[in-house]
Design a protein around this motif. Structure first.
Motif, PDB file in Angstrom:
ATOM      1  N   PRO A  60      50.063  49.804  43.083  1.00  0.00           N
ATOM      2  CA  PRO A  60      50.005  48.412  43.556  1.00  0.00           C
ATOM      3  C   PRO A  60      48.991  47.596  42.752  1.00  0.00           C
ATOM      4  O   PRO A  60      48.015  48.126  42.248  1.00  0.00           O
ATOM      5  N   THR A  61      49.282  46.328  42.654  1.00  0.00           N
ATOM      6  CA  THR A  61      48.382  45.410  41.956  1.00  0.00           C
ATOM      7  C   THR A  61      47.120  45.243  42.795  1.00  0.00           C
ATOM      8  O   THR A  61      47.216  45.039  44.003  1.00  0.00           O
ATOM      9  N   PRO A  62      45.960  45.335  42.174  1.00  0.00           N
ATOM     10  CA  PRO A  62      44.733  45.147  42.954  1.00  0.00           C
ATOM     11  C   PRO A  62      44.668  43.730  43.500  1.00  0.00           C
ATOM     12  O   PRO A  62      45.251  42.806  42.925  1.00  0.00           O
ATOM     13  N   PRO A  63      43.985  43.563  44.616  1.00  0.00           N
ATOM     14  CA  PRO A  63      43.913  42.210  45.195  1.00  0.00           C
ATOM     15  C   PRO A  63      43.191  41.257  44.256  1.00  0.00           C
ATOM     16  O   PRO A  63      42.280  41.647  43.540  1.00  0.00           O
ATOM     17  N   GLY A  64      43.635  40.005  44.272  1.00  0.00           N
ATOM     18  CA  GLY A  64      43.015  38.968  43.438  1.00  0.00           C
ATOM     19  C   GLY A  64      41.775  38.415  44.116  1.00  0.00           C
ATOM     20  O   GLY A  64      41.383  38.866  45.193  1.00  0.00           O
ATOM     21  N   PRO A  66      39.402  36.009  46.334  1.00  0.00           N
ATOM     22  CA  PRO A  66      39.701  35.297  47.579  1.00  0.00           C
ATOM     23  C   PRO A  66      39.933  33.816  47.280  1.00  0.00           C
ATOM     24  O   PRO A  66      39.477  33.307  46.265  1.00  0.00           O
TER      25      PRO A  66
END
Length: 177
Positions: A60-64, A66
């Motif tokens: 999964p793509t890491p969170p961007g 905030p």
């Protein structure tokens, strides 16, 4: 990876892939099976290791980052150092009452970067910076003009001035004892 092999001249064994041509028999090694009561040579049958895939493909793509906070709209600007008199951000603070070069009361000109006129009652927009109080006009250097605008009461001021301004409108006069 292991492969069972058997030749007429050799005992049955596992042929195992190794880490490169320089190791074992051109990159392979033979391990005999049927040894050690079924545990195999060097315990390979009891502690086999192999990778298990546990993550989706691709990972999964890491969170961007905030989201940015919503900017707070600018509040009133202070006309004096104490913040006693305040005007809108797009207005200009003009001195209304001055003694010995010190401003005691401010008013708000409805224009940004305005010229505060010497009559302490009027102001002119920055495009027409010349105050002609006798004619009631704000003039540009090229002869164009607009009508002067009166200053407005500040958004906040000391409470005693609210009372004085209210009494000015009703005609009530203060008596000084």
């Amino acid at each position: 990876m292991g492969v069972v092999s058997s030749t007429a001249s050799a005992a049955p064994s596992w042929t195992m892939n190794s880490w490169g041509d320089w190791w074992g028999e051109k990159g392979y090694v033979r391990l005999a099976f049927g040894k050690n009561s079924g545990r195999g040579q060097c315990g390979i049958c009891t502690m086999a290791s192999y990778p298990l895939k546990t993550n989706p493909n691709p990972p999964p793509t890491p969170p961007g980052p905030p989201p940015s906070p919503t900017p707070v709209p600018p509040g009133p600007k202070d006309c004096d150092e104490m913040g006693t008199f305040q005007c809108d951000q797009d207005a200009t603070c003009c001195c209304e009452f001055e003694i010995s070069g010190f401003c005691l009361m401010y008013a708000c000109c409805p224009y940004p970067d305005a010229t505060c006129c010497d009559d302490h009652k009027s102001c002119c927009p920055s495009e027409y910076p010349i105050c002609d109080t006798a004619a009631g006009q704000c003039k540009a250097g090229n002869g164009d003009f607009v009508e002067m605008q009166p200053r407005e009461q500040p958004m906040s001021q000391p409470k005693f001035l609210d009372e004085i301004n209210a009494n000015r409108k009703t005609g009530f006069k203060y008596e000084v004892a």
